[in-house]
Design an enzyme around this catalytic site. Structure first.
Site, PDB file in Angstrom:
ATOM      1  N   ASP A 133       0.791  -1.242   0.000  1.00 41.49           N
ATOM      2  CA  ASP A 133       0.000   0.000   0.000  1.00 41.49           C
ATOM      3  C   ASP A 133       0.824   1.293   0.000  1.00 41.49           C
ATOM      4  OD1 ASP A 133      -1.945  -1.915   0.206  1.00 41.49           O
ATOM      5  OD2 ASP A 133      -2.849  -1.171   2.060  1.00 41.49           O
TER       6      ASP A 133
ATOM      7  N   LYS B  59      -6.858  -4.966  -2.948  1.00 45.18           N
ATOM      8  CA  LYS B  59      -7.604  -5.557  -1.833  1.00 45.18           C
ATOM      9  C   LYS B  59      -8.577  -4.537  -1.261  1.00 45.18           C
ATOM     10  CE  LYS B  59      -3.972  -4.238   1.278  1.00 45.18           C
ATOM     11  NZ  LYS B  59      -4.753  -3.157   1.914  1.00 45.18           N
TER      12      LYS B  59
ATOM     13  N   CYS C 106      -2.136  -2.826   7.602  1.00 43.81           N
ATOM     14  CA  CYS C 106      -2.018  -3.763   6.473  1.00 43.81           C
ATOM     15  C   CYS C 106      -0.705  -4.529   6.463  1.00 43.81           C
ATOM     16  CB  CYS C 106      -2.276  -3.022   5.168  1.00 43.81           C
ATOM     17  SG  CYS C 106      -4.018  -2.536   5.034  1.00 43.81           S
TER      18      CYS C 106
HETATM   19  C1  VGL Z   1      -4.760   0.623   5.818  1.00 42.47           C
HETATM   20  C2  VGL Z   1      -6.242   1.681   7.225  1.00 42.47           C
HETATM   21  C3  VGL Z   1      -7.256   1.523   6.316  1.00 42.47           C
HETATM   22  C4  VGL Z   1      -3.362   0.163   5.555  1.00 42.47           C
HETATM   23  C5  VGL Z   1      -5.766   0.452   4.897  1.00 42.47           C
HETATM   24  O1  VGL Z   1      -2.954   0.082   4.380  1.00 42.47           O
HETATM   25  O2  VGL Z   1      -2.635  -0.110   6.539  1.00 42.47           O
HETATM   26  N1  VGL Z   1      -5.002   1.232   6.978  1.00 42.47           N
HETATM   27  N2  VGL Z   1      -7.005   0.898   5.150  1.00 42.47           N
END
Ligand code: VGL
Ligand code: ZN
Length: 237
Positions: A23, A132, A180
């Protein structure tokens, strides 16, 4: 004699490492990200250094990739505050399976600028990018699958891809360390891979809880290691 010894007894155990870059998206980075992680951009040079290592057999990127009506957005719940309030996630196939989850600002909406990988990431080196969190009904921090299990709602096929490449060791970096990255690493361990989080290659949402969080990650069977450690240095040889 162990099963993986050669006849002469000299075969080294297999080392087929993969890197998962979690991410590295605009919305998780300063200065403009809606869910910016403090110093989130600062980890990109190290991640690019790791991505360039010839010892890696697989380089996987992931993206949080939500529809606008995603259940994790506070704005989709009446008078809910991001970062503070929680909501109940219900397994769409089994109403008795439920858990509470934290609500977030709108982030990483599919095909918006905030969902883009940061341009300074050496994404050309990635063998695949896994999206995802695409199902509006369920939260999904892990790059493998959602946390619902009776039955599971989404599976990205990442475990199969790692096995197909005969990966033995999984190194995880990216954002956010306490969400994540944590879930992805825990699932990599549960899938049978020797799993490491490279600590200089990640940053948490909640800085004050990071020490305790790292201990919990290790409690799930993952090693949280420094880039100076033997476990990371072997990638460079
Ligand atoms: C994430 C909060 C909400 C992450 C993703 O990538 O850690 N954190 N969605
Ligand atoms: Zn998200």
């Amino acid at each position: 004699m162990a099963a993986d010894d050669s006849i002469a007894g000299t075969a080294a155990p297999a080392f087929r490492p993969a890197l998962i870059v979690v991410d590295m998206q605009e919305d998780f980075c300063p200065p403009n990200g809606s869910l910016a992680v403090t110093d989130g951009r600062a980890i990109v040079p190290l991640i690019n250094t790791l991505l360039a290592l010839p010892s890696l057999v697989l380089r996987i990127g992931t993206r949080d990739w939500h529809p606008p009506n995603h259940v994790s957005f506070a704005s989709n719940h009446a008078s809910a505050r991001p970062f503070i309030d929680t909501t109940t996630i219900v397994n769409p196939h089994n109403p008795s399976e439920q858990y509470r989850t934290r609500l977030w600002p709108v982030h990483c909406v599919a095909d918006t600028p905030g969902a883009a990988l940061v341009p300074e990431l050496d994404a050309a080196r990635l063998d695949a990018v896994i999206d995802k969190g695409t199902d509006p009904r369920v939260e999904m921090y892990s790059a493998f699958y959602d946390p619902l299990c009776a039955p599971r709602v989404s599976d990205t096929g990442l475990a199969d891809a790692l096995r197909k490449a005969r990966v033995t060791h999984v190194y995880v970096v990216g954002l956010a360390g306490d969400y994540c990255v944590r879930s992805t690493a825990a699932d990599a361990h549960a899938e049978g891979f020797e799993t490491y989080v490279v600590v200089e290659g990640t940053k948490p949402v909640d800085v004050s809880g990071w020490e305790a969080c790292k201990a919990q990650i290790e409690g799930a069977g993952v090693r949280v290691v420094s880039v100076e450690s033997e476990e990371v240095r072997r990638l460079f040889s």
